[in-house]
Design a protein around this motif. Structure first.
Motif, PDB file in Angstrom:
ATOM      1  N   GLY A   1       8.560   0.142  -5.073  1.00 43.21           N
ATOM      2  CA  GLY A   1       8.503   0.189  -3.619  1.00 43.21           C
ATOM      3  C   GLY A   1       8.152   1.582  -3.153  1.00 43.21           C
ATOM      4  N   GLN A   2       7.933   1.710  -1.837  1.00 40.78           N
ATOM      5  CA  GLN A   2       7.652   3.029  -1.275  1.00 40.78           C
ATOM      6  C   GLN A   2       8.921   3.871  -1.208  1.00 40.78           C
ATOM      7  OE1 GLN A   2       4.326   4.082  -0.029  1.00 40.78           O
ATOM      8  NE2 GLN A   2       5.408   5.992  -0.357  1.00 40.78           N
ATOM      9  N   GLY A   3      10.055   3.221  -0.955  1.00 42.64           N
ATOM     10  CA  GLY A   3      11.334   3.917  -0.904  1.00 42.64           C
ATOM     11  C   GLY A   3      12.267   3.428  -1.977  1.00 42.64           C
ATOM     12  N   LEU A   4      13.373   4.127  -2.135  1.00 43.63           N
ATOM     13  CA  LEU A   4      14.324   3.793  -3.200  1.00 43.63           C
ATOM     14  C   LEU A   4      15.062   2.488  -2.943  1.00 43.63           C
ATOM     15  CD1 LEU A   4      15.835   7.330  -3.931  1.00 43.63           C
ATOM     16  CD2 LEU A   4      14.102   6.088  -5.246  1.00 43.63           C
TER      17      LEU A   4
ATOM     18  N   ASP B   1       1.239  13.315  -6.777  1.00 43.70           N
ATOM     19  CA  ASP B   1       0.988  12.618  -5.515  1.00 43.70           C
ATOM     20  C   ASP B   1       1.147  11.104  -5.618  1.00 43.70           C
ATOM     21  OD1 ASP B   1      -1.205  12.393  -7.121  1.00 43.70           O
ATOM     22  OD2 ASP B   1      -2.604  13.398  -5.758  1.00 43.70           O
ATOM     23  N   THR B   2       0.849  10.503  -6.760  1.00 49.62           N
ATOM     24  CA  THR B   2       0.929   9.049  -6.898  1.00 49.62           C
ATOM     25  C   THR B   2       2.326   8.621  -7.357  1.00 49.62           C
ATOM     26  OG1 THR B   2      -0.031   9.217  -9.120  1.00 49.62           O
ATOM     27  CG2 THR B   2      -1.539   8.745  -7.305  1.00 49.62           C
TER      28      THR B   2
ATOM     29  N   SER C   1      -5.601   9.089   0.848  1.00 49.38           N
ATOM     30  CA  SER C   1      -4.270   9.443   0.338  1.00 49.38           C
ATOM     31  C   SER C   1      -3.387   8.199   0.195  1.00 49.38           C
ATOM     32  CB  SER C   1      -3.591  10.472   1.261  1.00 49.38           C
ATOM     33  OG  SER C   1      -4.338  11.652   1.328  1.00 49.38           O
ATOM     34  N   ARG C   2      -3.955   7.146  -0.367  1.00 43.85           N
ATOM     35  CA  ARG C   2      -3.221   5.896  -0.557  1.00 43.85           C
ATOM     36  C   ARG C   2      -3.579   5.296  -1.917  1.00 43.85           C
ATOM     37  NH1 ARG C   2      -4.997   3.437   5.311  1.00 43.85           N
ATOM     38  NH2 ARG C   2      -4.112   5.095   6.587  1.00 43.85           N
TER      39      ARG C   2
ATOM     40  N   GLU D   1       0.854  -1.183   0.000  1.00 39.12           N
ATOM     41  CA  GLU D   1       0.000   0.000   0.000  1.00 39.12           C
ATOM     42  C   GLU D   1       0.894   1.238   0.000  1.00 39.12           C
ATOM     43  OE1 GLU D   1      -4.073   0.488   2.145  1.00 39.12           O
ATOM     44  OE2 GLU D   1      -2.525   1.173   3.519  1.00 39.12           O
ATOM     45  N   PHE D   2       0.762   2.050  -1.029  1.00 41.88           N
ATOM     46  CA  PHE D   2       1.575   3.257  -1.170  1.00 41.88           C
ATOM     47  C   PHE D   2       0.834   4.456  -0.584  1.00 41.88           C
ATOM     48  CE2 PHE D   2       2.827   0.369  -4.522  1.00 41.88           C
ATOM     49  CZ  PHE D   2       4.217   0.457  -4.550  1.00 41.88           C
ATOM     50  N   THR D   3       1.579   5.404  -0.065  1.00 41.22           N
ATOM     51  CA  THR D   3       1.002   6.650   0.440  1.00 41.22           C
ATOM     52  C   THR D   3       1.342   7.790  -0.513  1.00 41.22           C
ATOM     53  OG1 THR D   3       2.976   7.075   1.785  1.00 41.22           O
ATOM     54  CG2 THR D   3       1.150   5.900   2.829  1.00 41.22           C
ATOM     55  N   PHE D   4       0.483   8.799  -0.532  1.00 37.80           N
ATOM     56  CA  PHE D   4       0.676   9.929  -1.433  1.00 37.80           C
ATOM     57  C   PHE D   4       1.974  10.666  -1.109  1.00 37.80           C
ATOM     58  CE2 PHE D   4      -3.852  11.071  -3.071  1.00 37.80           C
ATOM     59  CZ  PHE D   4      -3.929   9.815  -3.645  1.00 37.80           C
TER      60      PHE D   4
END
Length: 696
Positions: A335-338, A249-250, A401-402, A239-242
């Motif tokens: 991913g959410q981070g790099l 935002d996406t 916001s996801r 689940e990604f956050t904005f």
């Protein structure tokens, strides 16, 4: 019969029971409100057409104006307006009918009686990618779906009529941001917001996949408003956050892009992305925009040639046949981070990149095969467009916001299964593949739990206050009894209680409050109302030694003065007394500065100001403090401060004190000779003393 104390001790339990009953009543009321019918999500049926000049894309029909005019549009998660093509968009075409059909149909605003013109404004969307143009905006009636589909129809929606070629087909804007034409005080609601307000959808959310013409005989796009189609994806729990950027935002982190090696002896996958980047998932455009070094890797592995005129990777017949025979696939790891964390893989076959471009796309004059990869000039252009969304199912919940990205499920035997996304940003919101579920109807809701907790806390606080009051009362009674034993003389009478002994025990014990110097608040009428931080102005993490205090600012960019440690002879004081000006200083709670305990030096205390003047040198010797104190004792009290036996080695015995009578202190003058008699002198008169003083 229970005593008053017993009844008071039972009070917290009563409050707790009352709070629990109130919470249960709230729960019953919540259950009653939940009985209201929640609208189901809407699935927008796609057309049977494949439109576009940058590839063949599945579109959705809208009914616009009065009478209804039908136009085909592409879904956009970035645009917050509906765009349609005006007749001016085909003025230069040799065949007006053919042009109108290729652009998804035209909308003639002058033929609509419900079009309320606003004015001409820039399109704004995708300006970072070099897309430009404007549109004639107005309020219009817009319905979802073609003729006879009976999709929801909304009045007073924002519609922009355009004629530019950068956006060749109309756009159905799904982003819920409002449009501000004149000021931010009068925004115009988006189409998604109006659908939610008029209860056509359960929440401001949408799910989309672009469809794939290369799959089977062609799989059309899927668009669901207010939910998602569970049969369209392979579930995952990512689940990604904005992102913080409202316009992008996406964002997802592309940690890796790889393709299988074509060398049999070296089966290790080839990395096509030298370093991870953040990219925007955007269905408005077709291409995938990546850094230049990543594009060069694609060129090397797939034999692509970059055309500097059109800025496209045009594919000739030989390269096209070679790539079709190789049929390589490309896997994106998101991913959410790099780096690290949970990831999801989206794999695209070569067929997803095998697109056809037609005139007038990027200035082309002929139809040709091209690879939908674009060189990005900077990180604001990194984008995953519709090419990527052929194999990815994209779900966005703007209220929470996801969003979620999943691999598309190509099992055509599965039946459509729509799942509504509930409104709000609660943790119970569900996404594709996530394990979050809605709370059970039999469980206590948030309001009920809050009511019970508040009641329990109130009961404990009341009980603690009652015990404190009882203990304090007993201490006061014991103290009063002890004072009675000592007698009335020990009491300190004051006011009315001095005249009435029976009121003495009612006198409160008052302790004067002392404030540290420099700790008084700033006066209300002070001209300088700035809040100064006591910490360093260097950047750093809030709360660390290098971080400025949160919530405070330094006007003009100057640095705030910290409380200084006083030098010898100074006491504990604020920065207002340290040579930093006269403005008051309010210390930040995050400051690392700590107040010193005085100045860590023993200070000399004198009985009265001025009692001990500065003593001049006598016979070249600076009198010590001990000698000065001895002199003071001798002059004022007539005694020496030390016993006669305390005579130091090599020191002559002290002379008896000389008594001075007031009548002896006179001034006599005989001719030119002036005889001076000194009061408080412990020296004989020196003729060479011209000053006549021993003290400053």
């Amino acid at each position: 019969m229970p005593s008053l104390l017993d009844r008071m001790l039972l009070l917290p339990s009563a409050i707790l029971a009352l709070s629990a009953s109130h919470a249960l009543a709230s729960l019953l009321e919540a259950r009653a409100s939940n009985s209201t019918t929640v609208p189901a999500p809407i699935s927008i049926a796609p057309d049977e057409n494949w439109d576009g000049i940058d590839g063949q894309w599945s579109t959705f029909t809208l009914r616009v104006g009065t009478p209804q005019q039908f136009v085909r549009t592409l879904a956009s998660f970035t645009s917050y307006q509906t765009w349609v093509v005006l007749p001016q968009g085909c003025l230069s075409a040799a065949d007006l009918s053919s042009c109108a059909d290729s652009r998804g149909g035209l909308f003639n605003q002058s033929a609509s009686s419900s079009f309320d013109e606003i004015g001409i404004y820039d399109l704004y969307t995708e300006q970072n990618l070099g897309y430009n143009g404007n549109a004639e905006y107005g309020y219009e009636i817009v319905g979802l779906g073609g003729n006879g589909e009976n999709g929801p129809t909304l009045n007073h929606t924002v519609v922009g009529g355009m004629a530019v070629v950068d956006f060749y087909v109309g756009i159905l804007g799904l982003n819920p941001k409002p449009t501000n034409f004149t000021s931010f005080n009068e925004p115009s609601s988006s189409y998604m917001t109006l659908l939610k307000e008029q209860q056509y959808i359960p929440s401001i959310s949408a799910a989309y996949t672009a469809g794939a013409q290369y799959q089977s005989t062609g799989v059309l796009a899927s668009l669901t408003l207010g939910g998602y189609d569970e049969s369209k994806f392979i579930a995952n729990d990512i689940e990604f956050t904005f992102a913080e950027d409202n316009g992008r935002d996406t964002l997802v982190a592309i940690q890796s892009i790889r393709t299988p090696s074509q060398i049999v002896s070296s089966p290790t996958a080839v990395e096509l992305l030298p370093s991870p980047v953040y990219a925007l998932i955007d269905s408005t455009v077709s291409e995938i925009w990546l850094p230049r070094n990543s594009c060069l890797a694609f060129e090397y592995v797939f034999g692509l040639v970059y055309d500097n005129v059109t800025e496209l990777y045009l594919v000739n017949d030989t390269t096209h046949q070679d790539l079709q025979s190789r049929n390589p696939n490309v896997t994106f790891t998101l991913g959410q981070g790099l780096a690290g964390g949970s990831t999801v893989d989206i794999t695209l076959p070569y067929a997803a990149f095998d697109l056809t471009a037609m005139s007038p796309y990027q200035g082309l004059s002929n139809t040709t095969n091209y690879f939908p990869l674009r060189r990005a000039a900077n990180d604001t252009q990194y984008t995953l467009g519709r090419t990527f969304l052929q194999e990815a199912y994209f779900v966005v919940n703007w209220e929470a916001s996801r969003f979620n990205v999943s691999q598309v499920q190509w099992d055509q035997s599965l039946q459509q299964h729509l799942v509504a996304i509930p409104p709000g940003a609660a943790s119970s919101l569900t996404y594709p593949g996530t394990t979050a579920t809605k709370p059970s109807s039999s469980a206590l809701g948030g309001g009920a739990i809050a009511g019970i907790v508040i009641g329990a806390v109130a009961g404990v606080a009341l009980l603690a206050g009652l015990l404190f009051w009882l203990l304090r009362r007993r201490r006061r009674a014991a103290k009063a009894a002890e004072q009675d034993k000592l007698g009335e003389d020990d009491a300190v009478p004051h006011g009315e209680a001095a005249a009435r002994p029976e009121m003495r025990e009612q006198l409160p014990t008052v302790f004067p409050k002392f404030e540290l110097e420099g700790s008084s608040p700033m006066p209300r009428d002070s001209e300088d109302k700035r809040l100064l931080s006591a910490g360093s102005t260097a950047s750093g993490t809030p709360g660390t030694l290098n971080a400025p205090s949160l919530g405070y600012f330094i006007p003009g960019g100057g640095s705030a003065h910290s409380p200084t440690t006083p030098t010898t002879g100074e006491g504990t004081h604020s920065s207002t007394q340290s040579g930093h000006g006269t403005q008051s200083s309010i210390f930040s709670p995050l400051s690392t500065s700590t107040a010193s305990e005085a100045d860590s030096r023993e200070r000399h205390v004198y009985e009265m100001p001025g009692d001990m003047p500065t003593i001049k040198e006598k016979d070249g010797k600076l009198l010590s403090e001990k000698e000065a104190m001895a002199h003071r004792e001798m002059v004022y009290n007539g005694v020496e401060s030390a016993p006669p036996s305390a005579t130091a080695v090599n020191e002559s015995p002290r002379q008896p004190p000389r008594r001075v009578n007031p009548e002896d202190v006179v001034q006599a003058e005989t001719g030119d000779h002036r005889d001076v008699h000194r009061a408080f002198s412990f020296e004989q008169t020196r003729k060479d003393d011209s000053s006549g003083e021993l003290y400053e």
